[in-house]
Design a protein around this motif. Structure first.
Motif, PDB file in Angstrom:
ATOM      1  N   TYR A  21      59.049  89.962  49.141  1.00 32.63           N
ATOM      2  CA  TYR A  21      59.554  90.337  47.806  1.00 32.63           C
ATOM      3  C   TYR A  21      58.698  91.430  47.147  1.00 32.63           C
ATOM      4  O   TYR A  21      59.221  92.382  46.586  1.00 32.63           O
ATOM      5  CB  TYR A  21      59.622  89.121  46.870  1.00 32.63           C
ATOM      6  CG  TYR A  21      60.828  88.236  47.087  1.00 32.63           C
ATOM      7  CD1 TYR A  21      60.867  87.349  48.161  1.00 32.63           C
ATOM      8  CD2 TYR A  21      61.920  88.285  46.239  1.00 32.63           C
ATOM      9  CE1 TYR A  21      61.972  86.527  48.364  1.00 32.63           C
ATOM     10  CE2 TYR A  21      63.034  87.455  46.433  1.00 32.63           C
ATOM     11  CZ  TYR A  21      63.040  86.589  47.495  1.00 32.63           C
ATOM     12  OH  TYR A  21      64.136  85.777  47.695  1.00 32.63           O
ATOM     13  N   TYR A  70      61.406  90.329  55.570  1.00 33.08           N
ATOM     14  CA  TYR A  70      61.262  89.031  56.243  1.00 33.08           C
ATOM     15  C   TYR A  70      61.431  89.178  57.755  1.00 33.08           C
ATOM     16  O   TYR A  70      60.679  88.600  58.539  1.00 33.08           O
ATOM     17  CB  TYR A  70      62.328  88.065  55.735  1.00 33.08           C
ATOM     18  CG  TYR A  70      61.911  87.204  54.570  1.00 33.08           C
ATOM     19  CD1 TYR A  70      60.727  86.474  54.601  1.00 33.08           C
ATOM     20  CD2 TYR A  70      62.722  87.068  53.454  1.00 33.08           C
ATOM     21  CE1 TYR A  70      60.361  85.651  53.541  1.00 33.08           C
ATOM     22  CE2 TYR A  70      62.366  86.245  52.390  1.00 33.08           C
ATOM     23  CZ  TYR A  70      61.187  85.542  52.447  1.00 33.08           C
ATOM     24  OH  TYR A  70      60.825  84.715  51.405  1.00 33.08           O
ATOM     25  N   ASP A  88      58.169  74.967  50.176  1.00 35.61           N
ATOM     26  CA  ASP A  88      59.329  75.827  49.964  1.00 35.61           C
ATOM     27  C   ASP A  88      58.774  77.138  49.399  1.00 35.61           C
ATOM     28  O   ASP A  88      58.447  77.202  48.226  1.00 35.61           O
ATOM     29  CB  ASP A  88      60.265  75.131  48.956  1.00 35.61           C
ATOM     30  CG  ASP A  88      61.567  75.888  48.750  1.00 35.61           C
ATOM     31  OD1 ASP A  88      61.625  77.083  49.078  1.00 35.61           O
ATOM     32  OD2 ASP A  88      62.516  75.269  48.230  1.00 35.61           O
ATOM     33  N   ARG A  89      58.634  78.123  50.254  1.00 32.70           N
ATOM     34  CA  ARG A  89      58.022  79.435  49.996  1.00 32.70           C
ATOM     35  C   ARG A  89      56.498  79.370  50.053  1.00 32.70           C
ATOM     36  O   ARG A  89      55.884  78.407  49.630  1.00 32.70           O
ATOM     37  CB  ARG A  89      58.434  80.053  48.653  1.00 32.70           C
ATOM     38  CG  ARG A  89      59.918  80.349  48.527  1.00 32.70           C
ATOM     39  CD  ARG A  89      60.196  81.277  47.356  1.00 32.70           C
ATOM     40  NE  ARG A  89      61.621  81.546  47.214  1.00 32.70           N
ATOM     41  CZ  ARG A  89      62.308  82.403  47.958  1.00 32.70           C
ATOM     42  NH1 ARG A  89      61.690  83.083  48.894  1.00 32.70           N
ATOM     43  NH2 ARG A  89      63.600  82.585  47.765  1.00 32.70           N
ATOM     44  N   GLU A 117      61.145  79.857  54.347  1.00 29.45           N
ATOM     45  CA  GLU A 117      61.297  81.146  53.688  1.00 29.45           C
ATOM     46  C   GLU A 117      62.730  81.648  53.810  1.00 29.45           C
ATOM     47  O   GLU A 117      63.486  81.180  54.659  1.00 29.45           O
ATOM     48  CB  GLU A 117      60.359  82.185  54.343  1.00 29.45           C
ATOM     49  CG  GLU A 117      58.876  81.894  54.212  1.00 29.45           C
ATOM     50  CD  GLU A 117      58.313  82.235  52.822  1.00 29.45           C
ATOM     51  OE1 GLU A 117      59.056  82.787  51.974  1.00 29.45           O
ATOM     52  OE2 GLU A 117      57.133  81.945  52.605  1.00 29.45           O
ATOM     53  N   THR A 129      56.163  75.983  56.486  1.00 24.42           N
ATOM     54  CA  THR A 129      56.746  76.640  55.312  1.00 24.42           C
ATOM     55  C   THR A 129      58.186  77.065  55.598  1.00 24.42           C
ATOM     56  O   THR A 129      58.552  77.323  56.740  1.00 24.42           O
ATOM     57  CB  THR A 129      55.924  77.882  54.885  1.00 24.42           C
ATOM     58  OG1 THR A 129      55.874  78.820  55.964  1.00 24.42           O
ATOM     59  CG2 THR A 129      54.519  77.503  54.487  1.00 24.42           C
ATOM     60  N   SER A 134      56.818  85.051  51.267  1.00 21.39           N
ATOM     61  CA  SER A 134      57.641  85.445  50.110  1.00 21.39           C
ATOM     62  C   SER A 134      57.005  86.644  49.425  1.00 21.39           C
ATOM     63  O   SER A 134      57.689  87.575  48.992  1.00 21.39           O
ATOM     64  CB  SER A 134      57.739  84.307  49.086  1.00 21.39           C
ATOM     65  OG  SER A 134      58.641  83.317  49.508  1.00 21.39           O
ATOM     66  N   LYS A 136      67.370  76.755  51.693  1.00 21.02           N
ATOM     67  CA  LYS A 136      66.086  76.126  52.026  1.00 21.02           C
ATOM     68  C   LYS A 136      66.033  74.670  51.561  1.00 21.02           C
ATOM     69  O   LYS A 136      65.619  73.802  52.317  1.00 21.02           O
ATOM     70  CB  LYS A 136      64.920  76.895  51.374  1.00 21.02           C
ATOM     71  CG  LYS A 136      64.680  78.279  51.997  1.00 21.02           C
ATOM     72  CD  LYS A 136      63.499  78.985  51.334  1.00 21.02           C
ATOM     73  CE  LYS A 136      63.846  79.562  49.993  1.00 21.02           C
ATOM     74  NZ  LYS A 136      63.469  78.809  48.833  1.00 21.02           N
TER      75      LYS A 136
END
Ligand code: TYD
Length: 204
Positions: free
Chosen positions: A104, A169, A95-96, A9, A7, A100, A16
């Protein structure tokens, strides 16, 4: 499952997409017989595409509803894309993914971490990446790269929100061995070489 799950991030505008594109190109060259499947969140499935539209463009969404929408999207991604591909032995790049949500929704929106982890685990049936590439950039650089682009609902958040997401993160990277941090302000080609070196160490 016999595949490899990687993945990517990072906060918005970390680069990315560019690095994923370069990695896929390199993997195709090095492993010509291996199927590579790319996915992304939110929005990779039919239902996910509808959820993405709501998540990114609805005027105001409560933090709890937002979390549930991301998790519904993820459950679809896991069940319809990731698990079938990993079961076929593919190299799967998303992608994410789960980090995430922790960065977030827990660090950015300040939702309770252990509750979110339990819910995330439910949505994914516990599927974890073999490797996570965290592209780290400063909030100033992220905002600079956003200038002139059409910002979506999340991208319109203020600097404090993104500082919290970035710290979130970095905390995950500190706690989780699978997460490798890269300076995303480095030269693009050098960065992709460094990323490939780590990726090749998890290839089976
Ligand atoms: P997207 O346009 O896909 O951004 P990017 O190109 O930076 O990946 O938008 C996804 C947005 O949703 C991005 O701001 C991060 C956010 N997000 C969360 O807040 N939680 C999540 O669980 C996921 C997957 C994304």
């Amino acid at each position: 499952m016999s595949g490899v799950f990687i993945t990517f991030e990072g906060i918005d505008q970390a680069g990315k997409s560019t690095q994923i594109e370069k990695l896929v190109k390199r993997l195709k060259k090095e492993y010509p017989d291996r199927e590579i499947v790319q996915s992304f969140e939110p929005g990779a499935t039919e239902l996910g595409a509808k959820l993405r539209n709501i998540i990114l463009h609805e005027d105001a969404i409560s933090a709890h509803a937002e979390l549930l929408l991301y998790l519904a999207d993820r459950a679809e991604n896991v069940n319809k894309v990731l698990v079938p591909a990993l079961s076929r032995g593919c190299i799967v790049i998303s992608d994410r993914y789960i980090d995430s949500t922790v960065a977030y929704q827990c660090s950015g929106r300040v939702l309770d971490r252990s509750t979110v982890l339990t819910m995330t685990n439910f949505a994914t049936s516990g599927l974890l990446p073999d490797l996570t590439i965290l592209l780290d950039i400063t909030v100033e650089e992220s905002k600079k790269r956003l200038l002139g682009l059409n910002a979506d609902r999340l991208e319109q958040e203020n600097n404090e929100f993104f500082e919290q997401v970035r710290s979130g993160y970095l905390k995950i990277a500190h706690d989780e061995k699978r997460v490798h941090v890269f300076d995303a302000m480095a030269d693009i080609d050098k960065l992709s070489e460094d990323i490939y070196e780590v990726v090749s160490s998890v290839m089976v």
